[in-house]
Structure formats: C-alpha cells, structure tokens
Design a protein around this motif. Structure first.
Motif, PDB file in Angstrom:
ATOM      1  N   ARG A   5       7.565  -9.208 -16.896  1.00  0.00           N
ATOM      2  CA  ARG A   5       8.382  -8.947 -15.709  1.00  0.00           C
ATOM      3  C   ARG A   5       7.560  -8.261 -14.621  1.00  0.00           C
ATOM      4  N   CYS A   6       8.182  -8.134 -13.452  1.00  0.00           N
ATOM      5  CA  CYS A   6       7.547  -7.440 -12.330  1.00  0.00           C
ATOM      6  C   CYS A   6       7.705  -5.927 -12.489  1.00  0.00           C
ATOM      7  N   TRP A   7       6.735  -5.198 -11.993  1.00  0.00           N
ATOM      8  CA  TRP A   7       6.814  -3.749 -11.923  1.00  0.00           C
ATOM      9  C   TRP A   7       7.763  -3.372 -10.796  1.00  0.00           C
ATOM     10  N   THR A   8       8.597  -2.381 -10.997  1.00  0.00           N
ATOM     11  CA  THR A   8       9.491  -1.893  -9.946  1.00  0.00           C
ATOM     12  C   THR A   8       9.296  -0.390  -9.783  1.00  0.00           C
ATOM     13  N   GLU A   9       9.928   0.158  -8.767  1.00  0.00           N
ATOM     14  CA  GLU A   9       9.802   1.590  -8.491  1.00  0.00           C
ATOM     15  C   GLU A   9      10.413   2.444  -9.600  1.00  0.00           C
ATOM     16  N   ARG A  10      11.235   1.859 -10.433  1.00  0.00           N
ATOM     17  CA  ARG A  10      11.852   2.610 -11.534  1.00  0.00           C
ATOM     18  C   ARG A  10      10.902   2.794 -12.718  1.00  0.00           C
ATOM     19  N   ASP A  11       9.826   2.029 -12.746  1.00  0.00           N
ATOM     20  CA  ASP A  11       8.875   2.117 -13.856  1.00  0.00           C
ATOM     21  C   ASP A  11       7.926   3.296 -13.677  1.00  0.00           C
ATOM     22  N   ALA A  12       7.593   3.946 -14.787  1.00  0.00           N
ATOM     23  CA  ALA A  12       6.621   5.038 -14.752  1.00  0.00           C
ATOM     24  C   ALA A  12       5.242   4.487 -14.411  1.00  0.00           C
ATOM     25  N   LEU A  13       4.522   5.207 -13.579  1.00  0.00           N
ATOM     26  CA  LEU A  13       3.195   4.751 -13.170  1.00  0.00           C
ATOM     27  C   LEU A  13       2.205   4.856 -14.328  1.00  0.00           C
ATOM     28  N   PHE A  40       4.298   4.031   0.177  1.00  0.00           N
ATOM     29  CA  PHE A  40       4.355   2.597  -0.079  1.00  0.00           C
ATOM     30  C   PHE A  40       3.139   2.163  -0.882  1.00  0.00           C
ATOM     31  N   ARG A  41       3.353   1.151  -1.700  1.00  0.00           N
ATOM     32  CA  ARG A  41       2.340   0.680  -2.644  1.00  0.00           C
ATOM     33  C   ARG A  41       2.078  -0.807  -2.415  1.00  0.00           C
ATOM     34  N   PRO A  42       1.157  -1.143  -1.548  1.00  0.00           N
ATOM     35  CA  PRO A  42       0.837  -2.560  -1.358  1.00  0.00           C
ATOM     36  C   PRO A  42       0.048  -3.092  -2.552  1.00  0.00           C
ATOM     37  N   CYS A  43       0.235  -4.354  -2.842  1.00  0.00           N
ATOM     38  CA  CYS A  43      -0.538  -4.995  -3.916  1.00  0.00           C
ATOM     39  C   CYS A  43      -1.848  -5.503  -3.312  1.00  0.00           C
ATOM     40  N   ILE A  44      -2.356  -6.643  -3.734  1.00  0.00           N
ATOM     41  CA  ILE A  44      -3.574  -7.200  -3.151  1.00  0.00           C
ATOM     42  C   ILE A  44      -3.275  -7.640  -1.723  1.00  0.00           C
ATOM     43  N   VAL A  45      -3.930  -7.015  -0.760  1.00  0.00           N
ATOM     44  CA  VAL A  45      -3.704  -7.326   0.650  1.00  0.00           C
ATOM     45  C   VAL A  45      -4.751  -8.334   1.112  1.00  0.00           C
ATOM     46  N   LEU A  46      -4.292  -9.428   1.706  1.00  0.00           N
ATOM     47  CA  LEU A  46      -5.184 -10.471   2.198  1.00  0.00           C
ATOM     48  C   LEU A  46      -5.170 -10.479   3.721  1.00  0.00           C
ATOM     49  N   GLY A  47      -6.354 -10.388   4.314  1.00  0.00           N
ATOM     50  CA  GLY A  47      -6.434 -10.382   5.775  1.00  0.00           C
ATOM     51  C   GLY A  47      -7.866 -10.397   6.252  1.00  0.00           C
ATOM     52  N   GLY A  97      15.204  12.508   2.754  1.00  0.00           N
ATOM     53  CA  GLY A  97      14.868  12.326   1.350  1.00  0.00           C
ATOM     54  C   GLY A  97      13.480  11.724   1.183  1.00  0.00           C
ATOM     55  N   HIS A  98      13.171  11.339  -0.047  1.00  0.00           N
ATOM     56  CA  HIS A  98      11.856  10.787  -0.383  1.00  0.00           C
ATOM     57  C   HIS A  98      12.038   9.397  -0.982  1.00  0.00           C
ATOM     58  N   PHE A  99      11.277   8.446  -0.474  1.00  0.00           N
ATOM     59  CA  PHE A  99      11.405   7.056  -0.895  1.00  0.00           C
ATOM     60  C   PHE A  99      10.031   6.483  -1.224  1.00  0.00           C
ATOM     61  N   THR A 100      10.036   5.509  -2.129  1.00  0.00           N
ATOM     62  CA  THR A 100       8.801   4.822  -2.522  1.00  0.00           C
ATOM     63  C   THR A 100       9.101   3.339  -2.629  1.00  0.00           C
ATOM     64  N   TYR A 101       8.182   2.515  -2.092  1.00  0.00           N
ATOM     65  CA  TYR A 101       8.399   1.068  -2.108  1.00  0.00           C
ATOM     66  C   TYR A 101       7.108   0.308  -2.439  1.00  0.00           C
ATOM     67  N   TYR A 102       7.270  -0.702  -3.262  1.00  0.00           N
ATOM     68  CA  TYR A 102       6.200  -1.687  -3.405  1.00  0.00           C
ATOM     69  C   TYR A 102       6.285  -2.661  -2.229  1.00  0.00           C
ATOM     70  N   PHE A 169      -1.036  -7.473 -12.480  1.00  0.00           N
ATOM     71  CA  PHE A 169      -0.685  -6.561 -11.402  1.00  0.00           C
ATOM     72  C   PHE A 169       0.410  -7.248 -10.583  1.00  0.00           C
ATOM     73  N   VAL A 170       1.629  -7.188 -11.086  1.00  0.00           N
ATOM     74  CA  VAL A 170       2.752  -7.886 -10.442  1.00  0.00           C
ATOM     75  C   VAL A 170       3.848  -6.873 -10.125  1.00  0.00           C
ATOM     76  N   CYS A 171       4.299  -6.860  -8.885  1.00  0.00           N
ATOM     77  CA  CYS A 171       5.325  -5.901  -8.474  1.00  0.00           C
ATOM     78  C   CYS A 171       6.377  -6.597  -7.614  1.00  0.00           C
ATOM     79  N   SER A 172       7.522  -5.947  -7.489  1.00  0.00           N
ATOM     80  CA  SER A 172       8.649  -6.499  -6.738  1.00  0.00           C
ATOM     81  C   SER A 172       8.953  -5.642  -5.514  1.00  0.00           C
ATOM     82  N   SER A 173       9.207  -6.301  -4.386  1.00  0.00           N
ATOM     83  CA  SER A 173       9.617  -5.608  -3.164  1.00  0.00           C
ATOM     84  C   SER A 173      11.115  -5.726  -2.929  1.00  0.00           C
TER      85      SER A 173
END
Length: 205
Positions: A5-13, A40-47, A97-102, A169-173
């Motif tokens: 499955r994809c990694w989400t913000e609910r998963d322990a790092l 915020f947690r970007p995955c592999i960034v292409l540019g 508050g405090h927020f974290t996002y993939y 290294f798979v995550c969900s936004s």
C-alpha cells in the motif's frame, strides 16, 4: 513504504538513512511550536536543472539503466510545477494547528517504468540492467574513496545505496487533496520531457 500500500501521514516515519532521519526530527520540533505550521514531504521531484536526478538522464542518454535486485523498486513521483502549486496552496491555508502532507502524483510507477519514460523523453532505447544488492554494496567504498581522491561528488554513497535498495517509496497525497483541494496536473511523461528540455537548454545534456 510497505509492499502492499501507499504510505500516508498516519504511518509512523521509518527513515532509512540520516537525511530522512534529520527531516523527521525537524518535523517533531516544528510540531511543538506555538505558531501554526505545515510540513510537506515531496517524493521524487522531477524538473529542470535538478542535480539530484541529472545522473538518471545522463545514464538514459547513454542507453543504460540500472535496476537493483530482481524486483523493480516501486516509486511515487511529482513534477516540480505541481510541488510549487502545492506549496502555494499550503501557504494560503489560514487554519491554526500543525499539519503534515505528502506531495505526490497519484500514479504509482516503478524503476522499469521510470527508465522507459526517460528513454522516451530523450528519444533513446534504454536497456535496464539488473544488479545484485551485494555487488552494488561492494562498489560503495570504492566510489566514496574515489570521490575523495578526485574531489568530485560521490554518486554512490551509503545513503544512496540504502535509498536504491529499499523496496518502495510510495506515498499518497489524498489528505492534501481532501483538505486543500490540491491535485497533481502533470503526468510522468510531462515531467520527464519538461526536465529533459530544461537540461538541454542549460547545456547539462
């Protein structure tokens, strides 16, 4: 991330190397502050002009790609233009508050698809060569020593080895989309061709 499955913000790092561990500690410190924050947690960034991925493009231009182990590593990716739009969306957020996002494209890829896409972006046929983990690990000390002696950037240190040999290294936004309405617009082909054109313009390719 797990194999199923994809990694989400609910998963322990569970960072696999010091760079990721430092980022994880920084998030903990920020989350304890009295002012609102968003990490915020970007995955592999292409540019364009990213030195971190230039090695992949140069290898694809030579027609050779590397796959570690028998199974193709699963990956998430995101175009740098989508990262910028995500940052703007998070910057406009007025909640407390405090927020974290993939930050990632919803389309999951693997190393084989990445090499195929690189070949198409560069109009090259890329042959993907499998390499056993043990062989790659044996090269790390030589690459590290050689980079020190020659004064060049090490393209294969222990951090990179751990990244290359991780299963996925798979995550969900999905959370970022649900909370702020952000969506990724650019496909893998869009991202790779955009980056390749940028490298060409700068003379890197």
């Amino acid at each position: 991330s797990p194999d199923d499955r994809c990694w989400t913000e609910r998963d322990a790092l569970k960072p696999v190397e010091p760079y990721g561990a430092a980022k994880a500690r920084a998030e903990t410190v920020v989350a304890r502050t009295s002012f609102p924050s968003t990490s915020f947690r970007p995955c592999i960034v292409l540019g364009p002009d990213d030195p971190a991925t230039l090695t992949l493009y140069k290898s694809a231009l030579r027609g050779v790609g590397l796959r570690v182990g028998s199974e193709a590593q699963r990956l998430s990716f995101v175009d740098v233009r989508d990262v910028v739009s995500a940052i703007l969306a998070m910057s406009d957020d007025t909640r407390t508050g405090h927020f974290t996002y993939y930050v990632s494209n919803p389309t999951e890829i693997d190393v084989n698809l990445l090499w195929r896409g690189l070949g198409e972006a560069l109009d090259r046929r890329v042959w993907v060569v499998p390499m056993p983990k043990a062989v790659l690990r044996s090269v790390v000390p030589m690459a590290t020593l050689g980079s020190k002696l020659l004064g060049v950037t090490n393209q294969l240190d222990l951090k990179q080895y751990k990244q290359m040999t991780a299963g996925a290294f798979v995550c969900s936004s999905a959370a970022l989309t649900a909370d702020l309405g952000w969506t990724a617009k650019y496909t893998l082909a869009d991202a790779l061709s955009h980056a390749a054109n940028g490298y060409r313009r700068s003379g890197a390719l």
